[in-house]
Write an enzyme that holds these catalytic residues in place. Structure first.
Site, PDB file in Angstrom:
ATOM      1  N   GLU A  18       0.868  -1.359  -0.089  1.00 45.25           N
ATOM      2  CA  GLU A  18       0.205  -0.026   0.036  1.00 45.25           C
ATOM      3  C   GLU A  18       0.825   1.156   0.306  1.00 45.25           C
ATOM      4  O   GLU A  18       0.563   2.408  -0.260  1.00 45.25           O
ATOM      5  CB  GLU A  18      -0.589   0.238   0.952  1.00 45.25           C
ATOM      6  CG  GLU A  18      -2.144  -0.734   0.838  1.00 45.25           C
ATOM      7  CD  GLU A  18      -2.460  -1.147   2.596  1.00 45.25           C
ATOM      8  OE1 GLU A  18      -3.996  -1.648   2.638  1.00 45.25           O
ATOM      9  OE2 GLU A  18      -2.143  -1.078   3.263  1.00 45.25           O
ATOM     10  N   GLY A  84     -13.496  -2.648   2.127  1.00 51.33           N
ATOM     11  CA  GLY A  84     -13.669  -3.017   1.537  1.00 51.33           C
ATOM     12  C   GLY A  84     -15.011  -2.264   1.571  1.00 51.33           C
ATOM     13  O   GLY A  84     -15.601  -1.935   2.905  1.00 51.33           O
ATOM     14  N   ASP A 223     -12.658  -4.482  -2.777  1.00 49.48           N
ATOM     15  CA  ASP A 223     -14.135  -5.831  -2.186  1.00 49.48           C
ATOM     16  C   ASP A 223     -14.933  -5.269  -2.405  1.00 49.48           C
ATOM     17  O   ASP A 223     -15.153  -3.960  -1.415  1.00 49.48           O
ATOM     18  CB  ASP A 223     -13.573  -6.913  -1.876  1.00 49.48           C
ATOM     19  CG  ASP A 223     -12.762  -6.272  -0.295  1.00 49.48           C
ATOM     20  OD1 ASP A 223     -13.939  -6.526   0.284  1.00 49.48           O
ATOM     21  OD2 ASP A 223     -11.712  -6.510   0.082  1.00 49.48           O
TER      22      ASP A 223
END
Length: 265
Positions: A18, A84, A223
């Protein structure tokens, strides 16, 4: 020679991927190892900065944020990483900038209201408005100016990435990788307006609140927090989210900002 006070920006991510490219972009790089973490100290596009990996989870993130302030003199904190989706309006590839954060697994009831952090009187910790607005601006500029150039066509096709949207609102954190539709549904019911779920941001928010340090949190949606959440997760982090983070942080540092003063000669 006249010197203004130099502000120091701490940049935290949970995973090495990241922060791909940020440490390499630093000028005058020095690495300090402390508490099982490597702190990269230098300058990023004119800003005095410290980059560090917190590892995953609220305790790890809280320790890292505390060390940045207490040992490295950081005056502002930026957390960047993946999350998410918290609801149907937030798609994979979208960007969420936190306006507030809540620990969705905090429950000290009946002693304290559910989700309230004991002895703070707060369930939601508010990010710094000026810092977050500046960060959201950098994200919008990335979408308009960089997205098609830095995210390869194959990756856009594999992850079905359209033109990303930038959202601002509520992020929920907990020591759980959310990968169940029922679970994300319950979180949405408990936290109206929820945009994203992750595992660190609200802990950093609590530390910054208690230490009086302005902070901002930005997340790329990797996601839908359902049963498919782990599918190609690391590929997305490496080929999509890392590039988002690099270019958004670059724009963030390069744009003038009153709270990130640099040395004046």
């Amino acid at each position: 020679m006249n010197h203004h006070k130099i502000k120091r920006l701490g940049i935290i991510s949970a995973l090495h991927e990241e922060q791909e490219g940020l440490v390499q972009a630093m000028e005058g790089l020095a690495t300090v190892t402390h508490g099982m973490r490597d702190y990269a100290v230098g300058r990023l596009w004119g800003i005095d900065a410290v980059c560090v990996l917190s590892r995953i989870g609220k305790v790890a993130a809280a320790m890292t944020a505390t060390m940045l302030v207490e040992k490295f003199g950081v005056t502002h904190i930026l957390f960047t990483g993946v999350a998410g989706s918290g609801g149907p309006s937030v798609a994979v590839g979208d960007i969420v900038v936190a306006e507030s954060l809540v620990q969705h697994d905090m429950d000290a009831s009946p002693l304290f209201p559910r989700f309230e952090v004991p002895l703070t009187g707060l369930a939601h910790f508010t990010s710094d408005a000026s810092l977050s607005t500046h960060l959201a601006g950098a994200a919008h500029d990335f979408v308009a100016g960089d997205f098609l150039d830095v995210i390869e066509a194959d990756e856009r096709r594999v992850f079905r990435l359209q033109q990303p949207s930038v959202h601002r609102g509520l992020i929920a954190s907990g020591d759980q990788f959310v990968s169940c539709r029922d679970h994300i549904g319950r979180l949405g019911t408990n936290h109206p307006g929820l945009l994203a779920v992750e595992m660190e941001g609200a802990a950093v928010a609590q530390v910054c609140f208690e230490l009086g340090v302005p902070f901002a949190v930005i997340r790329t949606i990797s996601d839908n927090a359902n049963e498919d959440a782990a599918h190609d997760f690391m590929r997305f982090v490496k080929s999509v989210a890392a590039r988002y983070a690099f270019h958004i942080v670059r724009r963030f540092c390069q744009q003038p900002h009153p709270n990130l003063a640099v040395k004046a000669l």
